[in-house]
Design a protein around this motif. Structure first.
Motif, mmCIF file in Angstrom:
data_model
loop_
_atom_site.group_PDB
_atom_site.id
_atom_site.type_symbol
_atom_site.label_atom_id
_atom_site.label_comp_id
_atom_site.label_asym_id
_atom_site.label_seq_id
_atom_site.Cartn_x
_atom_site.Cartn_y
_atom_site.Cartn_z
ATOM 1 N N VAL A 188 21.844 10.664 33.608
ATOM 2 C CA VAL A 188 21.064 10.994 34.806
ATOM 3 C C VAL A 188 21.998 11.073 36.018
ATOM 4 N N ARG A 189 22.870 10.059 36.146
ATOM 5 C CA ARG A 189 23.737 10.056 37.335
ATOM 6 C C ARG A 189 24.677 11.255 37.310
ATOM 7 N N LEU A 190 25.213 11.560 36.120
ATOM 8 C CA LEU A 190 26.122 12.703 36.038
ATOM 9 C C LEU A 190 25.382 13.994 36.405
ATOM 10 N N SER A 191 24.141 14.127 35.939
ATOM 11 C CA SER A 191 23.461 15.401 36.219
ATOM 12 C C SER A 191 23.211 15.542 37.728
ATOM 13 N N PHE A 192 22.894 14.459 38.419
ATOM 14 C CA PHE A 192 22.691 14.558 39.869
ATOM 15 C C PHE A 192 24.003 14.872 40.593
ATOM 16 N N SER A 232 24.677 -0.748 31.981
ATOM 17 C CA SER A 232 25.850 -1.558 31.629
ATOM 18 C C SER A 232 27.045 -0.693 31.189
ATOM 19 N N ALA A 233 26.759 0.475 30.602
ATOM 20 C CA ALA A 233 27.886 1.303 30.147
ATOM 21 C C ALA A 233 28.183 2.460 31.117
ATOM 22 N N THR A 234 27.517 2.467 32.265
ATOM 23 C CA THR A 234 27.699 3.595 33.198
ATOM 24 C C THR A 234 28.980 3.424 34.013
ATOM 25 N N PRO A 235 29.873 4.429 33.995
ATOM 26 C CA PRO A 235 31.102 4.296 34.782
ATOM 27 C C PRO A 235 30.802 4.169 36.280
ATOM 28 N N LYS A 236 31.519 3.252 36.915
ATOM 29 C CA LYS A 236 31.261 2.983 38.339
ATOM 30 C C LYS A 236 31.598 4.165 39.247
ATOM 31 N N PHE A 237 32.586 4.980 38.812
ATOM 32 C CA PHE A 237 33.004 6.066 39.713
ATOM 33 C C PHE A 237 31.882 7.085 39.943
ATOM 34 N N LEU A 238 30.868 7.056 39.099
ATOM 35 C CA LEU A 238 29.763 7.998 39.314
ATOM 36 C C LEU A 238 29.063 7.730 40.655
ATOM 37 N N GLU A 239 29.210 6.499 41.169
ATOM 38 C CA GLU A 239 28.573 6.221 42.458
ATOM 39 C C GLU A 239 29.590 6.199 43.598
ATOM 40 N N ASN A 240 30.758 6.803 43.367
ATOM 41 C CA ASN A 240 31.733 6.898 44.453
ATOM 42 C C ASN A 240 31.513 8.225 45.182
#
Ligand code: HAS
Length: 547
Positions: free
Chosen positions: A248-252, A502-510
């Motif tokens: 979801v985060r990657l698609s946004f 828990s497995a989501t890379p943190k850089f997705l929210e940078n």
């Protein structure tokens, strides 16, 4: 939900549904004018009604609804707003509303029949553009106030990924703010000086390009809140969790990167932009299709996994296990189903050469009625059925649920008839946005002889849609003021599914990385062609001529 946020969200919803009522009425007039069954009184004309229809539904209804959803959801996901966040949200709401009123007054007064795309050479009264500027500034204030709320949360929860709902809200606001830069530049530096007579002309092609720099990401500003509902609300209604937090985060993030440098796919037939830049933006358009395909994949996966958990057997047994009797779900499911042909149509539109066939025809009108008019609108209906009770503390009674089913089915049938007719007519060459074919003209009449492709189908579809819209307004009024109050056990909640980050890379929210890359892509796709348009501005095109 605290009282402050509740009132704020309701104020936004009130504006949204008032615009919806008037906008759909203008839609009804539209199909009858094209059908030659209606002649407008002297003080109203075709383009005025068309402008009101487009602006009220595509811009006003959507934007106010989206902010109501964001405000209620952000307070649910991150906790109550502080006094500053609340105050700035109200200020933003008031500025947006004043801008909207000014725009609507100008359109009703016949001073702004410039269509919802309002680019030159059509010219409106200067106050129309002032209204537009206020509208955008107001949404920015509301958007930044919500980002402020998010920043407070992040400071208090250092090192953690934010809840998915908040992440998606912030991504959508970032997209909106970057997208608006184009329209703000055009309004401030081109339209306002031109409309108030400070300069003697306007660079038409530049105004169109700046508009479409904004116009395409605008459609994702409508779509992403619907995707938010698909990703986190639908799984909750199904009784399951989000399929994949990182997907979801990657698609946004992909939407932030690729939804903006693609505006030229609306201008493929226009001279003044070299083919290379059109081609580049066509390629980027195909990149922005990817996050929608990811969404389709994860929705199918969610449905199948949940259906099988509930005991669905065989290839399609899971399908029957989905909660069809829950109108909140069914409405959104139909919305998704419409987006399959809607998205396929978009891919056709974006395919450089094929665009020649459909550009400026009724096909495009068909396309946007099965993208924004159904997938987005029907998702918003599905949300309305619980969002208003959530805010007013009333009950979505069994009787109202039945009415809601009639409403969503009639909307689907109306849209299916009308948009199919529009697609077919468009392929035959019937133009959009013209009163010329309206329609005693012999050549034009020949377009409308088919079984589906006739004006009757379009008018029947349009009438069913208006009845459906009136029914929705009736339901909204009931849920707002009349339905019985819910007792403690029946109180509606804001459904958000849990998501395992828990497995989501943190850089997705940078955000710095993504905003930075987005600007690089925009610079690559736009700098040279816009510079060309400014440099080669034709004589008489205002202040840009001298640049
Ligand atoms: Fe578009 C014109 C290209 C998406 C809206 N578009 C318009 C206009 C509007 C609009 C308003 O390239 C008219 C502007 C005007 O007034 O001139 N559009 C695309 C492309 C996409 C696309 C490539 N459009 C949208 C969305 C909109 C929207 C979304 C509103 C919300 N569009 C164009 C082009 C033009 C254009 C050209 C200009 C035409 C011209 O020449 O004027 C893509 O984003 C589409 C990708 C979508 C998909 C679909 C994925 C499917 C999903 C559903 C899954 C379903 C499930 C349910 C799980 C690939 C996610 C299962 C159900 C079962 C029954 C099995």
């Amino acid at each position: 939900i605290a009282k402050g946020e509740r009132k704020l969200a309701l104020a936004n919803l009130g504006f949204a549904y008032a615009a919806f009522l008037i906008g759909t009425l203008c839609g009804l007039l539209q199909v009858f004018i094209r059908n030659d069954a209606l002649t407008l009184p002297g003080w109203l004309d075709y383009y005025q009604v068309l402008t009101a229809h487009g602006l009220l539904l595509a811009i006003v209804f959507t934007t106010f609804f989206i902010f109501a959803f964001f405000q209620a959801g952000m307070s649910r996901a991150l906790g109550s707003f502080g006094p500053k966040v609340l105050l700035w949200n109200w200020i933003g709401f008031i500025v947006t509303s004043l801008g909207t009123l000014l725009v609507v007054i100008m359109v009703i007064g016949g001073q702004a029949s410039v269509l919802y795309t309002f680019y030159a050479p059509l010219q409106a009264h200067g106050l129309f553009y002032v209204g537009l500027a206020l509208f955008v500034i107001g949404t920015w204030i509301q958007g930044f106030a919500l980002i402020g709320h998010y920043r407070v949360w992040r400071k208090q929860n250092k090192g953690q990924l934010s809840p998915l709902f908040a992440f998606m809200t912030v991504a959508t606001i970032i997209l909106w703010v970057i997208a608006c830069l184009g329209v703000v530049a055009a309004v401030l530096f081109q339209f306002i000086p031109w409309a108030f007579g400070m300069v003697d002309g306007i660079n038409v092609e530049l105004s169109r390009s700046l508009f479409w720099y904004f116009g395409h990401p605008l459609v994702y500003f409508w779509l992403l809140p619907a995707y938010m509902a698909w990703y986190v609300i639908v799984p909750k209604i199904l009784g399951t969790k989000v399929f994949s937090d990182s997907l979801v985060r990657l698609s946004f993030v992909l939407f932030i990167l690729f939804s903006i440098p693609v505006g030229f796919h609306h201008q493929l037939t226009e001279p003044g932009i070299a083919s290379f830049w059109k081609f580049l933006q066509t390629v980027l358009t195909f990149m922005v299709i990817i996050p929608s395909l990811m969404t389709a994949f994860s929705m199918f996966a969610t449905f199948e996994l949940r259906g099988r958990e509930l005991g669905g057997k065989g290839l399609f047994g899971w399908f029957r296990k989905l909660p069809w009797k829950d109108v909140r779900f069914t409405s959104i499911f139909i919305a998704m189903a419409f987006f399959i042909p809607g998205g396929a149509g978009g891919i056709i539109n974006a395919s450089f050469q094929m665009n020649e066939v459909i550009h400026n025809t009724l096909w495009v009108v068909g396309h946007f009625h099965i993208t924004v008019g159904t997938p987005v609108a029907m998702t918003f209906f599905g949300l309305t059925f619980w969002l208003i009770p959530y805010l007013t503390g009333r009950r979505f009674t069994k009787a109202l649920q039945k009415l809601a089913f009639i409403q969503i089915i009639s909307w689907s049938v109306g849209m299916l008839l009308m948009s199919t007719a529009q697609h077919v007519l468009g392929l035959m060459g019937a133009p959009r946005r013209t009163a010329y074919t309206g329609y005693a003209h012999d050549d034009a009449l020949a377009w409308f002889d088919g079984i589906l492709s006739n004006h009757v189908t379009m008018a029947v579809g349009g009438s069913i849609l208006f009845l459906s819209a009136s029914l929705l307004i009736f339901i909204v009024i009931q849920l707002w003021w009349i339905a019985p109050k819910a007792d403690v056990h029946q109180v509606e909640s804001f459904p958000i599914a849990s998501s395992d980050a828990s497995a989501t890379p943190k850089f997705l929210e940078n955000w710095k990385i993504w905003i930075g890359i987005a600007f690089v892509l925009i610079a690559v796709a736009y700098t040279i062609p816009l510079a060309d348009l400014i440099q080669h501005a034709p004589p008489g095109s205002g202040r840009f001529q001298t640049w």
